[in-house]
Scaffold this motif. Structure first.
Motif, PDB file in Angstrom:
ATOM      1  N   GLY A 253      38.952  -2.686  30.840  1.00 49.01           N
ATOM      2  CA  GLY A 253      40.104  -3.307  30.198  1.00 49.01           C
ATOM      3  C   GLY A 253      40.169  -4.796  30.400  1.00 49.01           C
ATOM      4  N   HIS A 254      39.843  -5.252  31.606  1.00 47.21           N
ATOM      5  CA  HIS A 254      39.892  -6.680  31.904  1.00 47.21           C
ATOM      6  C   HIS A 254      38.821  -7.431  31.112  1.00 47.21           C
ATOM      7  CE1 HIS A 254      42.305  -9.262  34.168  1.00 47.21           C
ATOM      8  NE2 HIS A 254      41.856  -9.075  35.388  1.00 47.21           N
ATOM      9  N   LEU A 255      37.606  -6.911  31.116  1.00 48.80           N
ATOM     10  CA  LEU A 255      36.513  -7.590  30.405  1.00 48.80           C
ATOM     11  C   LEU A 255      36.835  -7.728  28.922  1.00 48.80           C
ATOM     12  CD1 LEU A 255      33.652  -8.786  30.417  1.00 48.80           C
ATOM     13  CD2 LEU A 255      32.755  -6.461  30.124  1.00 48.80           C
ATOM     14  N   SER A 256      37.516  -6.740  28.365  1.00 51.53           N
ATOM     15  CA  SER A 256      37.815  -6.773  26.930  1.00 51.53           C
ATOM     16  C   SER A 256      38.685  -7.956  26.548  1.00 51.53           C
ATOM     17  CB  SER A 256      38.504  -5.466  26.512  1.00 51.53           C
ATOM     18  OG  SER A 256      39.822  -5.375  27.038  1.00 51.53           O
ATOM     19  N   GLU A 257      39.438  -8.508  27.512  1.00 50.36           N
ATOM     20  CA  GLU A 257      40.345  -9.630  27.218  1.00 50.36           C
ATOM     21  C   GLU A 257      39.617 -10.962  27.120  1.00 50.36           C
ATOM     22  OE1 GLU A 257      44.439  -8.744  29.443  1.00 50.36           O
ATOM     23  OE2 GLU A 257      42.721  -8.871  30.779  1.00 50.36           O
ATOM     24  N   TYR A 258      38.431 -11.058  27.699  1.00 53.79           N
ATOM     25  CA  TYR A 258      37.741 -12.355  27.777  1.00 53.79           C
ATOM     26  C   TYR A 258      36.745 -12.553  26.642  1.00 53.79           C
ATOM     27  CZ  TYR A 258      39.317 -11.311  32.509  1.00 53.79           C
ATOM     28  OH  TYR A 258      40.060 -10.936  33.594  1.00 53.79           O
ATOM     29  N   LEU A 259      36.607 -11.538  25.816  1.00 58.50           N
ATOM     30  CA  LEU A 259      35.634 -11.558  24.736  1.00 58.50           C
ATOM     31  C   LEU A 259      36.372 -11.483  23.403  1.00 58.50           C
ATOM     32  CD1 LEU A 259      33.243  -8.901  26.344  1.00 58.50           C
ATOM     33  CD2 LEU A 259      33.066 -11.387  26.509  1.00 58.50           C
ATOM     34  N   PRO A 260      35.834 -12.040  22.338  1.00 54.77           N
ATOM     35  CA  PRO A 260      36.562 -12.042  21.062  1.00 54.77           C
ATOM     36  C   PRO A 260      36.274 -10.839  20.166  1.00 54.77           C
ATOM     37  CG  PRO A 260      34.664 -13.497  20.921  1.00 54.77           C
ATOM     38  CD  PRO A 260      34.659 -12.942  22.319  1.00 54.77           C
ATOM     39  N   TRP A 261      35.564  -9.839  20.676  1.00 55.67           N
ATOM     40  CA  TRP A 261      35.015  -8.810  19.795  1.00 55.67           C
ATOM     41  C   TRP A 261      35.682  -7.452  19.858  1.00 55.67           C
ATOM     42  CZ3 TRP A 261      31.035 -10.588  23.513  1.00 55.67           C
ATOM     43  CH2 TRP A 261      30.562 -11.864  23.170  1.00 55.67           C
ATOM     44  N   TYR A 262      36.320  -7.069  20.953  1.00 54.98           N
ATOM     45  CA  TYR A 262      36.697  -5.673  21.161  1.00 54.98           C
ATOM     46  C   TYR A 262      38.182  -5.375  21.009  1.00 54.98           C
ATOM     47  CZ  TYR A 262      31.974  -5.324  23.100  1.00 54.98           C
ATOM     48  OH  TYR A 262      30.607  -5.357  23.273  1.00 54.98           O
ATOM     49  N   ARG A 263      39.054  -6.393  21.117  1.00 55.03           N
ATOM     50  CA  ARG A 263      40.502  -6.143  21.047  1.00 55.03           C
ATOM     51  C   ARG A 263      41.148  -6.890  19.878  1.00 55.03           C
ATOM     52  NH1 ARG A 263      42.264  -3.750  26.092  1.00 55.03           N
ATOM     53  NH2 ARG A 263      44.396  -3.834  25.316  1.00 55.03           N
ATOM     54  N   LYS A 264      40.365  -7.338  18.926  1.00 52.65           N
ATOM     55  CA  LYS A 264      40.949  -8.196  17.893  1.00 52.65           C
ATOM     56  C   LYS A 264      41.623  -7.404  16.768  1.00 52.65           C
ATOM     57  CE  LYS A 264      36.566  -8.971  15.386  1.00 52.65           C
ATOM     58  NZ  LYS A 264      35.639 -10.040  14.956  1.00 52.65           N
ATOM     59  N   ARG A 265      41.294  -6.103  16.641  1.00 52.33           N
ATOM     60  CA  ARG A 265      41.950  -5.269  15.629  1.00 52.33           C
ATOM     61  C   ARG A 265      42.467  -4.008  16.298  1.00 52.33           C
ATOM     62  NH1 ARG A 265      37.415  -6.898  12.412  1.00 52.33           N
ATOM     63  NH2 ARG A 265      36.370  -4.882  12.731  1.00 52.33           N
ATOM     64  N   PRO A 266      43.728  -3.628  16.050  1.00 55.56           N
ATOM     65  CA  PRO A 266      44.309  -2.458  16.716  1.00 55.56           C
ATOM     66  C   PRO A 266      43.466  -1.200  16.581  1.00 55.56           C
ATOM     67  CG  PRO A 266      46.011  -3.677  15.561  1.00 55.56           C
ATOM     68  CD  PRO A 266      44.704  -4.304  15.173  1.00 55.56           C
ATOM     69  N   GLU A 267      42.889  -0.991  15.400  1.00 55.47           N
ATOM     70  CA  GLU A 267      42.119   0.234  15.188  1.00 55.47           C
ATOM     71  C   GLU A 267      40.804   0.242  15.984  1.00 55.47           C
ATOM     72  OE1 GLU A 267      41.187  -2.580  11.711  1.00 55.47           O
ATOM     73  OE2 GLU A 267      42.921  -1.988  12.934  1.00 55.47           O
ATOM     74  N   GLU A 268      40.357  -0.953  16.425  1.00 54.36           N
ATOM     75  CA  GLU A 268      39.136  -1.033  17.223  1.00 54.36           C
ATOM     76  C   GLU A 268      39.401  -0.788  18.707  1.00 54.36           C
ATOM     77  OE1 GLU A 268      35.573  -2.060  16.749  1.00 54.36           O
ATOM     78  OE2 GLU A 268      36.212  -0.933  14.991  1.00 54.36           O
ATOM     79  N   ILE A 269      40.621  -1.099  19.162  1.00 49.17           N
ATOM     80  CA  ILE A 269      40.914  -1.024  20.593  1.00 49.17           C
ATOM     81  C   ILE A 269      40.705   0.387  21.128  1.00 49.17           C
ATOM     82  CG2 ILE A 269      42.750  -1.241  22.319  1.00 49.17           C
ATOM     83  CD1 ILE A 269      43.823  -3.615  20.688  1.00 49.17           C
ATOM     84  N   ALA A 270      41.216   1.394  20.407  1.00 48.25           N
ATOM     85  CA  ALA A 270      41.107   2.778  20.880  1.00 48.25           C
ATOM     86  C   ALA A 270      39.653   3.213  21.016  1.00 48.25           C
ATOM     87  CB  ALA A 270      41.853   3.704  19.922  1.00 48.25           C
ATOM     88  N   ARG A 271      38.779   2.624  20.238  1.00 50.47           N
ATOM     89  CA  ARG A 271      37.356   2.991  20.279  1.00 50.47           C
ATOM     90  C   ARG A 271      36.714   2.615  21.603  1.00 50.47           C
ATOM     91  NH1 ARG A 271      32.907  -0.041  16.492  1.00 50.47           N
ATOM     92  NH2 ARG A 271      31.037   0.938  17.374  1.00 50.47           N
ATOM     93  N   TRP A 272      37.228   1.538  22.240  1.00 52.92           N
ATOM     94  CA  TRP A 272      36.539   0.981  23.400  1.00 52.92           C
ATOM     95  C   TRP A 272      37.226   1.238  24.729  1.00 52.92           C
ATOM     96  CZ3 TRP A 272      31.777  -0.065  22.616  1.00 52.92           C
ATOM     97  CH2 TRP A 272      31.345  -0.505  21.358  1.00 52.92           C
ATOM     98  N   ILE A 273      38.471   1.681  24.706  1.00 54.25           N
ATOM     99  CA  ILE A 273      39.193   1.835  25.963  1.00 54.25           C
ATOM    100  C   ILE A 273      39.261   3.311  26.368  1.00 54.25           C
ATOM    101  CG2 ILE A 273      40.562  -0.197  25.415  1.00 54.25           C
ATOM    102  CD1 ILE A 273      42.953   1.687  24.980  1.00 54.25           C
ATOM    103  N   ASP A 274      39.781   3.539  27.558  1.00 56.46           N
ATOM    104  CA  ASP A 274      39.978   4.892  28.067  1.00 56.46           C
ATOM    105  C   ASP A 274      41.336   4.919  28.751  1.00 56.46           C
ATOM    106  OD1 ASP A 274      38.544   7.595  29.033  1.00 56.46           O
ATOM    107  OD2 ASP A 274      39.655   6.762  30.733  1.00 56.46           O
ATOM    108  N   MET A 275      42.119   5.940  28.506  1.00 57.89           N
ATOM    109  CA  MET A 275      43.499   5.970  28.982  1.00 57.89           C
ATOM    110  C   MET A 275      43.671   6.791  30.263  1.00 57.89           C
ATOM    111  SD  MET A 275      45.235   4.038  26.953  1.00 57.89           S
ATOM    112  CE  MET A 275      46.969   4.505  26.988  1.00 57.89           C
ATOM    113  N   SER A 276      42.573   7.125  30.938  1.00 56.26           N
ATOM    114  CA  SER A 276      42.687   7.908  32.166  1.00 56.26           C
ATOM    115  C   SER A 276      43.314   7.108  33.302  1.00 56.26           C
ATOM    116  CB  SER A 276      41.316   8.430  32.595  1.00 56.26           C
ATOM    117  OG  SER A 276      40.427   7.359  32.867  1.00 56.26           O
ATOM    118  N   ASP A 277      43.229   5.794  33.227  1.00 58.91           N
ATOM    119  CA  ASP A 277      43.868   4.930  34.215  1.00 58.91           C
ATOM    120  C   ASP A 277      44.119   3.584  33.558  1.00 58.91           C
ATOM    121  OD1 ASP A 277      44.992   4.179  36.587  1.00 58.91           O
ATOM    122  OD2 ASP A 277      43.134   4.092  37.728  1.00 58.91           O
TER     123      ASP A 277
END
Length: 488
Positions: A253-277
């Motif tokens: 989750g932290h790394l995703s904030e420093y890059l411009p590629w993984y959190r820029k569209r809401p529909e993409e966020i769920a693809r890359w994250i995990d909600m176990s913690d």
């Protein structure tokens, strides 16, 4: 040995207890004085009671004092440790809430991105106050150990403007190494040798060896993808490993904030994250975790106090750097770790003025960094993007230049991937107005910001984020802990 250590922000109760017990694992440190200081008298009373119980239970002569008078706590201190969170959870909530109105979804928001930059604006004036006190009342040559985020910005300000001997400390490298050791099937992390270098929260394992055998990209990718837990929790980190060729220290989750590629569209966020913690990418995950932790501690304080009566076990000393650094400086027992310092050519392909995180050795003569490290080009390029944001953010915090602050936020990789310049300008105005009580350097700019906000036509949205969870109640937390205990 008898010397004084001051801990600023000692009301971070759990972390302060860990640092304290780590220090007392060093036999030579039995006679030290630990001076606690915080703006919260309530928190100070709680942590002092816990530490007094530790001292009493272990029959130690260690002296513990507590005061809201910071200068008194710093008087004569040889070492000063900072664990502060300026603005507390109230300001932190705005770091997450306001950017969401402009489509910027953060998991942590404490390093760069919109939240991390504003966090730095709150912290840096306070850090410089600490440095002034250290210069004036601490022991000559006192060393400042900064644990507070945003790590690079705080350390940059303390070194460049505070003129105090400062090192920034984080545990991301250790946690990343533990993961790698596990996926490679090591019996202990001690079997793993590594060189990890970059900047805080963007540090890279550029050389890995297991029992002396070099580990390459393909073997590491295969190991992570085969792991039943990390393959799901660290999807983004594994993707970066595949593309960059090296593993990052920072959580998914932290790394995703420093890059411009993984959190820029809401529909993409769920693809890359995990909600176990929370740490794997949840929207505002660390804010929720911090809120629950505070509430739990307040409610379960008697249990925390009771647990302080247990004997200190040196075998359970943590891998936090502070006690190991002090032990090396005071006893000359050499310690190798990864430290945040001014680059000055240590990493050949990062700017000289940047705050880097890289290997070093500590002994009686100080911290000696390993020089001549060269990062892979993609890692260096990613770090440089953040360094440029950090530099502008530090200069803005020092000068109170709101236009420079807006430019810093505009150049943030994730913000730039999501928001337009008009949105960034309004968002910064809104954050500065909301946090004005913690931003004295921008007091002159607040009236004009309010005026602009009253006339703005930039549209915002009421959005909780792509993956938000509600703060759990004490009853929910208690039930979950009971279920986990039963499962074990």
């Amino acid at each position: 040995m008898s010397f004084k250590i001051a801990i600023i922000g000692a009301g971070s109760v759990g972390f302060t207890k860990k640092l304290f017990t780590d220090l007392l694992c060093v036999p030579e440190f039995r006679d030290i004085e630990v001076a606690l200081t915080d703006i919260s008298q309530h928190n100070l009373e709680m942590i002092k009671a816990i530490l007094d119980r530790v001292v009493e239970a272990n029959g130690l002569p260690t002296k513990v004092t507590a005061t809201t008078d910071r200068r008194k706590a710093l008087e004569g201190a040889r070492y000063i440790i900072s664990c502060v969170r300026v603005g507390g959870l109230e300001a932190y909530a705005d770091d997450i809430r306001i950017p969401l109105k402009y489509g910027i979804d953060q998991c942590v928001g404490d390093t760069i991105c919109a939240g991390g930059i504003l966090y730095g604006q709150r912290n840096i004036p306070v850090i410089l106050d600490f440095c002034k006190d250290i210069r004036e009342v601490a022991a000559p040559g006192a060393k400042f150990l900064n644990y507070a985020n945003p790590m690079a910005m705080n350390t940059w300000a303390a070194i460049e403007y505070g003129k105090v001997d400062t090192v920034g400390l984080c545990h991301g490298v250790q946690h990343g190494a533990e993961q790698i050791a596990e996926v490679l099937g090591a019996k202990s992390v001690s079997e793993l040798d590594y060189i990890c270098s970059g900047i805080n929260h963007q540090t890279w394992f550029i050389d890995l060896r297991l029992n002396g055998r070099k580990i390459g990209k393909e073997e590491l990718v295969t190991a992570f993808e085969a792991h039943p837990v990390f393959s799901q929790q660290e999807k983004l980190r594994i993707d970066v490993l595949k593309r960059f060729g090296v593993y990052s220290t920072e959580s998914n989750g932290h790394l995703s904030e420093y890059l411009p590629w993984y959190r820029k569209r809401p529909e993409e966020i769920a693809r890359w994250i995990d909600m176990s913690d929370w740490i794997h990418g949840e929207t505002g995950g660390y804010l929720r975790h911090s809120t629950e932790t505070r509430n739990w501690f307040e409610t379960e304080y008697p249990q925390f106090l009771e647990s302080a009566s247990q004997p200190i076990d040196p075998a359970k000393r943590s891998n936090e750097h502070a006690s190991h650094i002090l032990e090396a400086l005071e006893t000359n027992r050499v310690y190798r770790g990864h430290f945040n310092v001014k680059n000055n050519g240590v990493i050949t392909n990062l700017p000289s003025d940047a705050i880097i995180e890289s290997p070093g050795f500590v002994e009686r003569f100080g911290i000696n960094m390993v020089s001549g490290v060269t990062l892979p080009e993609a890692c260096a390029a990613t770090c440089i993007s953040s360094i440029n944001v950090q530099r502008m953010s530090v200069h803005a915090a020092i000068s109170g230049d709101i236009d420079l602050l807006k430019l810093a936020v505009l150049h943030d990789p994730l913000v730039g991937a999501v928001a337009t310049p008009e949105e960034v300008w309004q968002m910064v105005d809104e954050m500065v107005v909301a946090q004005a009580s913690w931003l004295p350097q921008y007091a002159h700019a607040v009236p004009a910001a309010k005026e602009r906000l009253s006339k703005s036509k930039v549209q915002t949205r009421d959005w909780a984020g792509a993956a938000r969870r509600n703060v759990r109640s004490i009853e929910e937390l208690r039930a979950e802990k009971a279920a986990l205990k039963k499962a074990v």
